[in-house]
Scaffold this motif. Structure first.
Motif, mmCIF file in Angstrom:
data_model
loop_
_atom_site.group_PDB
_atom_site.id
_atom_site.type_symbol
_atom_site.label_atom_id
_atom_site.label_comp_id
_atom_site.label_asym_id
_atom_site.label_seq_id
_atom_site.Cartn_x
_atom_site.Cartn_y
_atom_site.Cartn_z
ATOM 1 N N GLU A 39 0.830 -1.202 0.000
ATOM 2 C CA GLU A 39 0.000 0.000 0.000
ATOM 3 C C GLU A 39 0.868 1.257 0.000
ATOM 4 N N SER A 40 1.924 1.252 0.791
ATOM 5 C CA SER A 40 2.845 2.379 0.855
ATOM 6 C C SER A 40 3.570 2.571 -0.480
ATOM 7 N N LEU A 41 4.044 1.485 -1.058
ATOM 8 C CA LEU A 41 4.730 1.567 -2.352
ATOM 9 C C LEU A 41 3.785 2.036 -3.456
ATOM 10 N N HIS A 42 2.542 1.608 -3.399
ATOM 11 C CA HIS A 42 1.553 2.028 -4.398
ATOM 12 C C HIS A 42 1.310 3.530 -4.296
ATOM 13 N N LYS A 43 1.206 4.037 -3.081
ATOM 14 C CA LYS A 43 1.020 5.475 -2.886
ATOM 15 C C LYS A 43 2.211 6.238 -3.452
ATOM 16 N N GLU A 44 3.428 5.772 -3.171
ATOM 17 C CA GLU A 44 4.627 6.409 -3.715
ATOM 18 C C GLU A 44 4.606 6.388 -5.240
ATOM 19 N N PHE A 45 4.188 5.253 -5.810
ATOM 20 C CA PHE A 45 4.121 5.105 -7.263
ATOM 21 C C PHE A 45 3.154 6.126 -7.855
ATOM 22 N N LEU A 46 1.982 6.285 -7.236
ATOM 23 C CA LEU A 46 0.999 7.235 -7.738
ATOM 24 C C LEU A 46 1.487 8.672 -7.602
ATOM 25 N N ASP A 47 2.228 8.956 -6.534
ATOM 26 C CA ASP A 47 2.749 10.310 -6.320
ATOM 27 C C ASP A 47 3.800 10.695 -7.365
ATOM 28 N N LEU A 48 4.499 9.709 -7.936
ATOM 29 C CA LEU A 48 5.524 9.984 -8.933
ATOM 30 C C LEU A 48 4.939 10.428 -10.268
ATOM 31 N N GLY A 49 3.703 10.077 -10.530
ATOM 32 C CA GLY A 49 3.071 10.439 -11.787
ATOM 33 C C GLY A 49 3.303 9.378 -12.845
#
Length: 71
Positions: A39-49
C-alpha cells in the motif's frame, strides 16, 4: 523480506495462490505487513506520476483471468 526466495515467500505465495485458509491464517501477521508495504509503495508510485516504463514484480507472468480477478 518477502521478495527474497526464502521459505516465507514460497509458503505465503503457495497459500495465497491455492487459497489455503489454514496457512493464510497462520501467516496473517506477515501477510498484513506485506499489505501495508505494498500500500505504501503504491502510494509512492501514484505520487511519482505517469511513467513510460512499468516493472512487474519478479517479471511473473499472469494469465488474463487471474489479472482480471486482481483488478
Amino acid at each position: 523480506w518477502y521478495t527474497r526466495d526464502a521459505f516465507v515467500y514460497r509458503i505465503i505465495n503457495s497459500a495465497l495462490r491455492t487459497q489455503n485458509i489454514d496457512t493464510i491464517l497462520t501467516f496473517y501477521p506477515f501477510i498484513a505487513d506485506l499489505h501495508d508495504q505494498l500500500e505504501s509503495l503504491h502510494k509512492e508510485f501514484l505520487d511519482l506520476g505517469p511513467s513510460s516504463l512499468f516493472t512487474a514484480f519478479r517479471g511473473q507472468k499472469v494469465n488474463k483471468n487471474e489479472l482480471n480477478k486482481i483488478l
